[in-house]
Design a protein around this motif. Structure first.
Motif, mmCIF file in Angstrom:
data_model
loop_
_atom_site.group_PDB
_atom_site.id
_atom_site.type_symbol
_atom_site.label_atom_id
_atom_site.label_comp_id
_atom_site.label_asym_id
_atom_site.label_seq_id
_atom_site.Cartn_x
_atom_site.Cartn_y
_atom_site.Cartn_z
ATOM 1 N N ASP A 137 0.833 -1.199 0.000
ATOM 2 C CA ASP A 137 0.000 0.000 0.000
ATOM 3 C C ASP A 137 0.873 1.256 0.000
ATOM 4 O OD1 ASP A 137 -2.963 -1.160 1.033
ATOM 5 O OD2 ASP A 137 -1.225 -2.282 1.727
ATOM 6 N N GLN A 138 1.912 1.241 0.825
ATOM 7 C CA GLN A 138 2.784 2.405 0.915
ATOM 8 C C GLN A 138 3.524 2.650 -0.399
ATOM 9 O OE1 GLN A 138 4.977 1.056 4.308
ATOM 10 N NE2 GLN A 138 3.537 1.928 5.791
ATOM 11 N N SER A 139 3.936 1.570 -1.052
ATOM 12 C CA SER A 139 4.615 1.709 -2.341
ATOM 13 C C SER A 139 3.675 2.245 -3.408
ATOM 14 C CB SER A 139 5.185 0.353 -2.787
ATOM 15 O OG SER A 139 6.176 -0.102 -1.887
ATOM 16 N N LEU A 140 2.412 1.798 -3.370
ATOM 17 C CA LEU A 140 1.429 2.275 -4.343
ATOM 18 C C LEU A 140 1.177 3.769 -4.178
ATOM 19 C CD1 LEU A 140 -0.673 1.831 -6.544
ATOM 20 C CD2 LEU A 140 -2.281 1.085 -4.781
ATOM 21 N N ARG A 154 -2.032 4.032 -10.419
ATOM 22 C CA ARG A 154 -3.219 4.025 -9.566
ATOM 23 C C ARG A 154 -4.401 3.354 -10.265
ATOM 24 N NH1 ARG A 154 -5.196 8.249 -6.005
ATOM 25 N NH2 ARG A 154 -3.796 9.729 -7.014
ATOM 26 N N ASP A 155 -4.581 3.679 -11.555
ATOM 27 C CA ASP A 155 -5.696 3.117 -12.305
ATOM 28 C C ASP A 155 -5.576 1.600 -12.425
ATOM 29 O OD1 ASP A 155 -8.081 3.544 -14.127
ATOM 30 O OD2 ASP A 155 -6.697 2.546 -15.498
ATOM 31 N N ARG A 156 -4.369 1.117 -12.725
ATOM 32 C CA ARG A 156 -4.177 -0.311 -12.946
ATOM 33 C C ARG A 156 -4.224 -1.125 -11.653
ATOM 34 N NH1 ARG A 156 0.359 0.084 -15.097
ATOM 35 N NH2 ARG A 156 1.739 -0.767 -13.502
ATOM 36 N N ARG A 160 -9.189 -0.062 -11.218
ATOM 37 C CA ARG A 160 -9.797 -1.146 -12.006
ATOM 38 C C ARG A 160 -10.303 -2.260 -11.113
ATOM 39 N NH1 ARG A 160 -5.471 -1.852 -17.023
ATOM 40 N NH2 ARG A 160 -5.371 0.359 -17.615
ATOM 41 N N ARG A 161 -9.562 -2.557 -10.062
ATOM 42 C CA ARG A 161 -10.012 -3.600 -9.132
ATOM 43 C C ARG A 161 -11.288 -3.180 -8.421
ATOM 44 N NH1 ARG A 161 -5.238 -5.860 -5.463
ATOM 45 N NH2 ARG A 161 -6.981 -7.216 -4.903
ATOM 46 N N GLN A 162 -11.371 -1.912 -8.035
ATOM 47 C CA GLN A 162 -12.584 -1.442 -7.372
ATOM 48 C C GLN A 162 -13.794 -1.528 -8.296
ATOM 49 O OE1 GLN A 162 -10.982 2.425 -6.304
ATOM 50 N NE2 GLN A 162 -10.959 1.882 -4.139
ATOM 51 N N LEU A 163 -13.583 -1.285 -9.576
ATOM 52 C CA LEU A 163 -14.687 -1.310 -10.525
ATOM 53 C C LEU A 163 -15.127 -2.727 -10.883
ATOM 54 C CD1 LEU A 163 -13.486 1.529 -12.914
ATOM 55 C CD2 LEU A 163 -15.571 1.574 -11.537
#
Length: 329
Positions: A137-140, A154-156, A160-163
């Motif tokens: 999480d910190q790296s993201l 962030r999108d990848r 996208r996972r949230q969607l």
């Protein structure tokens, strides 16, 4: 309780709305029982009173069932979001909700809603373990805020996972998210901070327009702005929601230098003015960038709070930087 915190809970608002009673130890060592009928003036002032009146030693709270909830996410038009929220979220099935505005334009809310479900859980944890590590999480967060391809990362890795994914979890698990997931690896060079603004529902579009312009003009390194909703808090004296509001939680990155803090103070005061001009308020627990005039304009009830403090803590034993800077003497 002293900051009258809130979360993503639909229809619940600040913590005071769930408080039945509390016990307060005063500056003279007296233990007082407070509720909406007994010592009601102190009850109203202690909830959201930033520790200025005594030490809260016991709290009696309303509780709710630990139901199973399922996540769904979708993009919503910014102009249509208040109506969409009213029609699609303010119902009995929605338990948690927020909508994220992402940089660089903050123009397309990603609405994330957790609803009650009878489906079996897909994550069996009852609570998130206290010793969990959050290096991923910190790296993201670092990559999203530092790399030229941060928006794509962030999108990848997240959006996208949230969607596309619809996990079913226990409510308490989602409620036990750990702030360590948002911590920087080091604060030697930069840190992450929060601000929050509470805007009457009818003024949503006007504040959003002003906020977007300020963030973009000042080149604020914002990771996101999370929109939540709160019903009115008609109990606490220093209420941040005297009427139904949308709250805007700004999560941003700032360099660990004095010049960066001075620059943040300038655009923060612009955001506070935008909130005040739209009949809103700002949240008090964070950086003390507001002017005393802005504080009193946002919280005119501070005069009454100061009078209570003079009566119950005449020697001013309970202090903090917030009250020292802003509370009328």
């Amino acid at each position: 309780l002293s900051v009258n915190c809130h979360g993503r809970y639909v229809g619940r608002g600040p913590l005071v709305n769930s408080v039945r009673a509390l016990q307060l130890v005063t500056s003279e060592g007296e233990a007082l029982e407070l509720d909406r009928d007994t010592n009601a003036d102190l009850f109203r002032a202690v909830c959201g009173g930033y520790g200025g009146l005594g030490v809260v030693t016991e709290v009696e709270l309303d509780l709710e069932a630990n139901a199973r909830i399922v996540r769904a996410a979708e993009y919503v038009s910014l102009d249509e979001y208040p109506a969409w929220f009213r029609e699609r979220v303010r119902d009995d099935d929605a338990v948690l909700h927020n909508a994220d505005l992402l940089p660089p334009h903050f123009s397309r809310p990603l609405a994330i809603t957790w609803r009650r479900t009878d489906a079996p859980v897909t994550l069996t944890e009852r609570l998130i373990p206290e010793d969990r590590r959050y290096s991923r999480d910190q790296s993201l967060i670092w990559a999203a805020s530092e790399l030229p391809i941060g928006e794509e990362v962030r999108d990848r890795k997240l959006t996208r996972r949230q969607l596309t994914e619809h996990p079913v979890v226990w409510r308490n698990r989602e409620a036990s998210l750990d702030a360590d997931a948002l911590e920087p690896r080091t604060r030697a060079f930069s840190t992450y901070l929060l601000q929050e603004y509470f805007i009457p529902v009818a003024q949503f579009r006007y504040f959003v327009a002003a906020m977007r312009k300020i963030l973009i003009d000042a080149r604020v390194d914002a990771l996101n702005v999370s929109i939540r909703h709160s019903p009115a808090d008609r109990t606490s004296l220093l209420s941040w929601a005297p009427q139904d509001v949308f709250s805007f939680v700004l999560y941003y990155k700032q360099r660990s230098h004095r010049w960066a803090d001075a620059e943040a103070a300038r655009w923060t005061r612009r955001l506070i003015d935008a909130a005040l001009d739209n009949g809103g308020r700002y949240y008090l627990p964070y950086r003390l960038h507001a002017t005393p005039e802005q504080f009193l304009r946002a919280y005119p009830e501070a005069e009454a709070f100061a009078a209570l403090k003079a009566r119950h803590d005449p020697k001013r034993r309970f202090r903090n930087k917030l009250l020292e800077r802003y509370l009328p003497r």
